[in-house]
Design a protein around this motif. Structure first.
Motif, PDB file in Angstrom:
ATOM      1  N   SER A   1       0.873  -1.304   0.158  1.00  0.00           N
ATOM      2  CA  SER A   1      -0.543  -0.258   0.450  1.00  0.00           C
ATOM      3  C   SER A   1       0.780   1.111   0.191  1.00  0.00           C
ATOM      4  CB  SER A   1      -0.914   0.074   1.332  1.00  0.00           C
ATOM      5  OG  SER A   1      -0.204   0.139   2.196  1.00  0.00           O
ATOM      6  N   LEU A   2       1.963   0.829   0.298  1.00  0.00           N
ATOM      7  CA  LEU A   2       2.927   2.462   0.385  1.00  0.00           C
ATOM      8  C   LEU A   2       3.366   2.491  -0.970  1.00  0.00           C
ATOM      9  CD1 LEU A   2       4.356   2.519   4.099  1.00  0.00           C
ATOM     10  CD2 LEU A   2       2.461   3.783   2.592  1.00  0.00           C
ATOM     11  N   GLY A   3       3.664   1.723  -2.112  1.00  0.00           N
ATOM     12  CA  GLY A   3       4.403   1.697  -2.836  1.00  0.00           C
ATOM     13  C   GLY A   3       4.965   0.677  -3.535  1.00  0.00           C
ATOM     14  N   ALA A   4       5.157  -0.245  -3.040  1.00  0.00           N
ATOM     15  CA  ALA A   4       6.264  -1.545  -3.459  1.00  0.00           C
ATOM     16  C   ALA A   4       5.661  -2.585  -4.458  1.00  0.00           C
ATOM     17  CB  ALA A   4       7.095  -2.043  -1.964  1.00  0.00           C
ATOM     18  N   THR A   5       6.701  -2.218  -4.846  1.00  0.00           N
ATOM     19  CA  THR A   5       6.077  -2.711  -6.497  1.00  0.00           C
ATOM     20  C   THR A   5       5.523  -4.365  -5.779  1.00  0.00           C
ATOM     21  OG1 THR A   5       8.487  -3.777  -6.946  1.00  0.00           O
ATOM     22  CG2 THR A   5       7.686  -1.533  -8.138  1.00  0.00           C
ATOM     23  N   LEU A   6       5.150  -5.155  -6.874  1.00  0.00           N
ATOM     24  CA  LEU A   6       4.742  -6.436  -6.642  1.00  0.00           C
ATOM     25  C   LEU A   6       5.385  -7.149  -6.558  1.00  0.00           C
ATOM     26  CD1 LEU A   6       1.288  -6.281  -8.524  1.00  0.00           C
ATOM     27  CD2 LEU A   6       0.786  -5.675  -5.895  1.00  0.00           C
ATOM     28  N   GLN A   7       6.283  -7.238  -7.552  1.00  0.00           N
ATOM     29  CA  GLN A   7       7.290  -8.019  -8.033  1.00  0.00           C
ATOM     30  C   GLN A   7       8.217  -8.343  -7.131  1.00  0.00           C
ATOM     31  OE1 GLN A   7       9.956  -7.114 -11.152  1.00  0.00           O
ATOM     32  NE2 GLN A   7      11.388  -8.900 -11.068  1.00  0.00           N
ATOM     33  N   SER A   8       8.882  -6.782  -5.697  1.00  0.00           N
ATOM     34  CA  SER A   8       9.274  -6.788  -5.135  1.00  0.00           C
ATOM     35  C   SER A   8       8.845  -7.350  -3.820  1.00  0.00           C
ATOM     36  CB  SER A   8      10.223  -5.543  -5.044  1.00  0.00           C
ATOM     37  OG  SER A   8       9.005  -4.509  -4.235  1.00  0.00           O
ATOM     38  N   ALA A   9       7.872  -8.016  -4.041  1.00  0.00           N
ATOM     39  CA  ALA A   9       6.718  -8.299  -3.028  1.00  0.00           C
ATOM     40  C   ALA A   9       7.241  -9.792  -2.618  1.00  0.00           C
ATOM     41  CB  ALA A   9       5.630  -7.679  -3.065  1.00  0.00           C
ATOM     42  N   ARG A  10       6.814 -10.076  -3.951  1.00  0.00           N
ATOM     43  CA  ARG A  10       6.893 -11.428  -4.198  1.00  0.00           C
ATOM     44  C   ARG A  10       8.602 -12.060  -3.558  1.00  0.00           C
ATOM     45  NH1 ARG A  10       3.842 -10.260  -9.553  1.00  0.00           N
ATOM     46  NH2 ARG A  10       5.830 -10.537 -10.014  1.00  0.00           N
ATOM     47  N   GLN A  11       9.893 -11.545  -3.868  1.00  0.00           N
ATOM     48  CA  GLN A  11      10.669 -11.602  -3.971  1.00  0.00           C
ATOM     49  C   GLN A  11      10.633 -11.682  -2.281  1.00  0.00           C
ATOM     50  OE1 GLN A  11      12.998  -9.397  -6.397  1.00  0.00           O
ATOM     51  NE2 GLN A  11      13.569  -9.895  -7.902  1.00  0.00           N
ATOM     52  N   LEU A  12      10.480 -11.087  -1.855  1.00  0.00           N
ATOM     53  CA  LEU A  12      11.225 -11.144  -0.262  1.00  0.00           C
ATOM     54  C   LEU A  12      10.057 -11.509   0.170  1.00  0.00           C
ATOM     55  CD1 LEU A  12      11.329  -8.842   1.721  1.00  0.00           C
ATOM     56  CD2 LEU A  12       9.637  -8.105   2.388  1.00  0.00           C
ATOM     57  N   VAL A  13       8.326 -11.950   0.175  1.00  0.00           N
ATOM     58  CA  VAL A  13       8.393 -13.388   0.071  1.00  0.00           C
ATOM     59  C   VAL A  13       8.928 -14.706   0.201  1.00  0.00           C
ATOM     60  CG1 VAL A  13       6.501 -15.387   0.207  1.00  0.00           C
ATOM     61  CG2 VAL A  13       5.369 -12.869   0.214  1.00  0.00           C
TER      62      VAL A  13
END
Length: 1221
Positions: free
Chosen positions: A569-581
């Motif tokens: 919600s603060l602007g992180a990209t979906l790709q970076s979120a998947r990598q973080l998971v």
């Protein structure tokens, strides 16, 4: 068309005009402009056309006024018009007249336009003196043409052009023009019309505004303009009104009066418009008119702004003054403001009225710095010091609102005037703000402190001192008020963007992380935004960003998980979120870093939050998540989940990403839901259990869950029957032939066989598991999807029966409340489901609703009053011979106080169940039994509070708090039950009367036993039902058919005896307390502290005010009081008799003196008076104790006026009096 017009122009001007009016204005405009503009000054038309225009305009105008004389038609060779055919209207009809009028107006439109073109002729071909008569003719007829807006606009255009061109006698063309333009601007509300009025403003000076009769309409239009939002919001409108104010003194007075009347209701834009208009008017008018604004208006505005009773009104007045304050650099304005405010503002800052101080403070801040332009520098510095002294003093004002405004206002002053304020003054005041005001007890002052510093931070010159002082605000990050924490986060975000500051020097990182982990969403999201550039920077490589986020989780796992909750919600990209998971889960599975349990929990929670955001943000992310998180990988995570929260996160991820793998973890899921002892008090495990429920529901394995619940509860129900001997049919406890759905017979059943093959455990452990399952059932019934799944389960009947048995044991043994809560909720939903399919509720279902009621009622009737050692009903247990263990299995589970508390909780739950059932019309045949049950429960609660006050029961503070919460809920439920039952025509009146008294008895017992503070907590629950209680106390009692007698008419003596015996058996203790209060009020010297019952007094006064004027209700309550008095006379309790009769005669029947002794419309009370009064007389004659005789005589004196009135005036009691003699 142009050729035809040019041809006619060669013939004559008359022919040209005649030809022009045959066309419409819209079609002929271009041609007319070309032809008229081509006329030269030397042409004959320059003199003939104006004359022809005049004649044509006059003739058309006369024809319009007198339709019987149509305008002449020009000679032509055209044939005469054909005669109308068919059923058309004959010549001379109304339609012909309307058509003729329309043609005349259309012709006048063309003629007006031709005249306008002549006035604006670029070659000046036409003499103004020749055109003037035609222009005057149109101007004078402007009102006549009001039905045609196009013609009026053409005529107005002619007059406007004449005025703007400065032609001769232009003053003769404004008397009709200006009112027309004003009215048009107010009606159509278009800016262009306001501009036209403004351009003609000089013409208004020609009117004599002192002439009341001739100028009244125009002045009214001008006053309407003063309150018109269009004029107030547009620049031309404001300029015109400021000019109009200077036209005459009388007009200015009227305008100022209108402005003053509109200030209380004006919006911000309107008020600011008033201020701008008044400033322009003050600047433009002559000196003799300035006094009207300065002394007649401004002085009053300043005075009202200081002494206004409403803060909103004071703010509106200051907005009007803002028109001058914003222009204080204009010559004369500063001196004007100083002269108006100085005489009163400093004095008002020190008066006793806090509202005046607050208004004066607001005004001083708006005017700051106040100074006399003509004063010397020393005088100005002295005045500035005085202002700072008063502002600093107001920071310590006793009124929190004044302190709040002073703090924020001083910060604004420093922001605006930092350069001119002495440094010692700034340092002294700012240091006080940081040291003292940030620690204020009032939250509004602390909030103003943060807001003020945030405002001041915008001035770069303040950064030097703020860099030193800002760390002193760090404690506000942990403030108890959410708005202050939110404002602190905003301040830190602002500091982050200023290079000279580091936000972590103001609030330490550890504090920020602790707040992030536990605070509300708005605060936590702000902190996450603050930390995002440091712990998940978008400009860094993905590996480094993931490592930084992992570092945050290692430092504070819960804060790190919460940080990840807001990343997307603060602007992180979906790709970076998947990598973080993937990074987090790989870190857990690698097991290289020797992660601690709380760190693993944080990583799993963070992964769950990221997966939830990814699934919600883009449906396409599901496939990539499935690829990233295969089922085997997710299943292996369960082995690494060390805590309930961690396992909950894994189950939630499974439910979202891979629900088809649930069969592989079903054994673990079932183990969690069955090993649930102690679940109601463990919030962490509750979250985990909910995640398991969600997983099972999403994977279509919910039927296995219900089957497990059923078998476990059946086992516990069987052990309840063995241990406590409850007579339950074998099929209700255990059934070897229980039907199962296909889903319960699949291969997954083997996964949880261990649930029923455990080693033997104690009944306490078994019962604890049943309580945990009951909690789960109650929780599942709250959510629509899981409730639907439970009700559609094939095991629902067996589940309900088993739960019923466990609930029955819980009630009788005063054990845990959750089985009762789950059973009542499940029974209610099952009945509602059946009502959707069946037209009527059958007897079995109705008995299900009342099962818990009958059990509790019978147990209460068995003699258990909470005083014996056997809270678990030893009398009931002693009758059973089939107990496996001679030692009570429930003994030791609960203390005596714990047993009472559990019973009260269960009774409250069942009462809630009863009320909900009654409200839905599911138990209408059991009203009397329900009312009796509720009365018995309230009596039990009263006795429990009484025993606590006497020491027989000793509740701890936490238990006492729970008791009060149950009492509060019970009062609300009981009041609603009375309301629902009394709506029915066949209301059980005596039972409702008893329940109303028991409610008031409970309230009284709480205040006597625990004090007014506890009683006041019950007031909010009792207040909504006071009208129902009043009706139940009075009319219910006197209208009741005693003992359900079937005779239509009952003997009066029998009726009185029955009521007397009922009161004697169920005497209302709250009335007894009210009687004591009356005696206490009679004895002025008494200082007995135990009779200080303010809550009961307020309740009594509320009831009295409610019944005032309602003679029927007063009659009923008064009859009850007289009956209670008779009971007390029989018991020789003469003090209570005196108190009750004083309550009756002084408080209840408190009317005019003449009516007070008549008891008008109080027939029932008058019927009972001949029984009470002789009893008092007899007791006076027989009593030997002088003190008791005095009490009886005082009681007799209260009734004597009524008795003697009806003996000697009406003769109503004469016969009875003779009989007594």
């Amino acid at each position: 068309m142009e050729k035809r017009l040019r041809s006619s122009l060669k013939t004559s001007a008359e022919e040209f005009l005649s030809s022009a009016v045959k066309s419409t204005l819209k079609s002929s405009k271009p041609s007319l402009k070309t032809i008229v503009n081509s006329v030269k000054p030397s042409s004959d038309l320059s003199s003939s056309l104006p004359l022809a225009l005049l004649h044509s305009i006059l003739h058309h105008t006369q024809s319009f006024q007198n339709p019987s004389h149509p305008p002449p038609t020009s000679p032509s060779n055209s044939p005469p018009p054909k005669r109308q055919r068919g059923n058309g209207p004959p010549p001379g009809s109304d339609s012909d007249s309307d058509q003729q009028q329309h043609q005349i107006l259309a012709s006048l439109q063309v003629l007006s336009h031709v005249l306008h073109l002549c006035v604006l002729s670029p070659k000046k071909a036409f003499s103004a003196s020749d055109l003037l008569p035609a222009a005057q003719a149109l101007h004078d007829s402007l009102i006549l043409f009001e039905s045609d807006p196009v013609l009026c606009l053409e005529v107005a255009g002619v007059c406007e052009s004449w005025w703007k061109e400065g032609l001769i006698y232009r003053e003769t063309l404004i008397s009709q023009l200006l009112p027309f333009l004003l009215s048009r601007s107010l009606t159509l509300k278009k800016k262009v019309d306001v501009h036209r009025v403004y351009m003609l403003r000089e013409a208004f000076a020609l009117f004599d505004f002192d002439d009341e009769e001739s100028i009244g309409d125009l002045r009214m239009l001008l006053m309407r303009c003063v309150v018109s939002p269009l004029y107030l919001k547009t620049e031309d409108g404001q300029r015109f009104l400021s000019f109009a104010f200077g036209l005459s003194r009388q007009l200015m007075k009227s305008g100022l009066a209108v402005v003053k009347a509109q200030i209380p209701f004006g919006r911000k834009s309107v008020l600011e418009g008033f201020g701008g208009i008044l400033f322009r008017a003050w600047r433009e008018v002559e000196d003799d008119l300035r006094g009207e604004i300065e002394e007649g208006f401004m002085q009053g505005i300043v005075d009202c702004a200081i002494h206004a009773g409403s803060s909103a009104f004071a703010a509106s007045l200051r907005k009007v003054l803002g028109g001058f304050i914003s222009q204080r650099t204009t010559q004369g304005v500063e001196k004007l403001l100083f002269g108006l405010a100085e005489p009163m503002i400093f004095r008002s800052l020190q008066v006793a009225n806090s509202n005046v101080r607050l208004n004066a403070l607001h005004l001083l801040l708006d005017l700051f710095p106040m100074e006399d332009p003509d004063a010397t520098k020393e005088e100005k510095d002295k005045l500035l010091d005085k202002q700072f002294y008063l502002l600093e003093k107001l920071m310590s004002d006793e009124c929190p609102d004044v302190r709040s405004v002073a703090v924020e206002g001083l910060c604004r002053v420093f922001y605006l005037f930092w350069e001119v304020i002495p440094s010692p003054t700034i340092t002294k005041i700012i240091t006080k703000i940081f040291n003292d005001m940030s620690h204020e007890s009032c939250s509004e002052v602390r909030l103003s402190t943060v807001n003020g510093i945030t405002y001041l931070l915008a001035n770069p010159q303040s950064h030097g001192i703020l860099k030193v002082l800002l760390p002193r605000l760090g404690h506000l990050m942990l403030d108890s008020v959410t708005s202050i924490r939110v404002t602190m986060v905003d301040l830190l975000l602002l500091l982050r963007d200023v290079r000279t500051f580091q936000f972590n020097t103001v609030v330490s990182l550890d504090v920020l992380l602790s707040v992030l982990a536990s605070d509300q969403t708005h605060v936590a999201k702000g902190i996450a935004r603050l930390l995002m550039p440091s712990y998940f920077p978008s400009r860094k490589r993905a590996e480094e960003a993931c490592t930084r986020c992992r570092t945050l989780i290692n430092r504070n796992p819960l804060a790190g998980a919460r940080f990840c909750e807001f990343l997307v919600s603060l602007g992180a990209t979906l790709q970076s979120a998947r990598q973080l998971v993937g990074f987090f889960l790989d870190s857990i599975l690698s097991d290289d870093d020797k992660l601690e349990d709380n760190q693993i929990e944080g990583l799993l929670l963070a992964a769950y939050h990221l997966c939830k955001d990814l699934v919600a943000a883009d449906s396409g992310c599901m496939a990539s998540l499935k690829e990233l998180l295969p089922g085997e990988k997710l299943k292996s995570l369960l082995a690494f989940a060390p805590t309930a929260q961690a396992q909950s996160a894994v189950f939630d991820i499974l439910a979202m990403v891979s629900p088809e793998t649930v069969s592989e973890v079903l054994e673990d899921c079932m183990s969690l839901v069955v090993n649930c002892g102690g679940l109601p008090g463990d919030e962490g495990r509750q979250v985990e259990i909910r995640s398991v429920h969600k997983l099972l529901l999403s994977s279509n394995a919910f039927s296995d869950l219900i089957g497990t619940f059923t078998s476990t509860l059946q086992k516990t129900a069987y052990r309840c029957q063995i241990n406590f001997g409850d007579e339950v049919e074998r099929k209700n406890v255990y059934s070897a032939t229980r039907k199962k759905s296909k889903s319960s017979r699949n291969s997954s059943s083997a996964k949880w066989k261990h649930v029923s093959e455990k080693n033997a455990i104690s009944f306490e452990e078994d019962y604890s598991v049943a309580v945990g399952i009951a909690w789960q059932i109650k929780d599942l019934l709250i959510i629509e999807d899981t409730r639907k799944a439970i009700l559609e389960s094939s095991d629902i009947e067996e589940l309900c029966i088993a739960l019923k048995v466990v609930s029955q044991t819980s009630i009788l043994q005063a054990m845990d409340v959750y089985p009762v809560l789950a059973y009542t909720s499940l029974a209610l939903h099952m009945t509602l489901r059946n009502l959707d399919t069946d037209a009527q509720l059958n007897d079995t279902e109705a008995r299900t609703f009342l099962l818990s009621l009958l059990i509790i009622y019978s147990s209460l009737q068995s003699g258990d009053n909470g005083t014996s050692d056997s809270i678990a009903l030893k009398a009931h247990l002693g009758k059973k011979s089939k107990r496996r263990n001679s030692n009570d299995a429930s003994e030791g589970l609960r203390s005596k106080e714990g047993g009472v508390l559990n019973k009260v909780k269960m009774l409250t739950a069942i009462l809630k169940f009863i009320v909900e059932s009654t409200e839905m019309g599911l138990a209408s045949h059991f009203q009397a039994r329900m009312l009796k049950f509720t009365s018995a429960y309230l009596k039990y609660a009263v006795s429990s509070f009484d025993h606590h006050s006497t020491g027989k029961l000793q509740f701890e503070d936490a238990d006492l708090k729970d008791m009060i919460l149950c009492a509060k809920s019970s009062i609300s439920y009981a009041g609603k039950l009375i309301n629902l039952v009394m709506r029915e025509a066949s209301c059980p009146l005596f039972e409702a009367f008893d329940l109303a008294n028991d409610l008031l008895d409970l309230f009284t017992a709480v205040e006597i036993s625990l004090g007014s503070a506890y009683a006041s907590k019950l007031v909010t629950a009792l207040n909504p039902w006071i009208p129902d209680l009043v009706l139940a106390l009075g009319p219910c009692f006197i209208n009741n058919n005693i003992n359900n007698m079937e005779e239509e008419e009952e003997e009066e003596d029998d009726s009185y005896t029955s009521r007397f015996n009922h009161i004697k058996l169920c005497f209302p203790t709250w009335l007894l307390t009210c009687a004591k209060l009356e005696l206490h009020e009679m004895d002025d010297t008494s200082e007995s502290p135990h009779l200080q019952l303010p809550a009961l007094k307020r309740l009594r006064d509320t009831i009295l005010s409610l019944v005032k004027g309602n003679s029927k209700v007063v009659d009923g309550i008064g009859y009850v009081v007289l009956m209670c008095s008779a009971v007390c006379i029989e018991k020789k309790d003469y003090s209570t008799v005196l108190g009750l009769l004083r309550f009756l005669c002084v408080k209840l029947v408190s009317r005019e003196e003449e009516e007070n002794r008549e008891w008008k419309e109080l027939d029932t009370m008058l019927v009972s008076l001949p029984r009470i009064y002789p009893m008092i007389e007899r007791e006076i004659g027989e009593e030997r104790d002088e003190e008791e005789v005095k009490k009886l005589e005082a009681a007799r004196e209260l009734l004597l006026p009524v008795w003697t009135y009806h003996v000697y005036e009406t003769g109503r009691f004469r016969m009875m009096e003779e009989e007594e003699e």
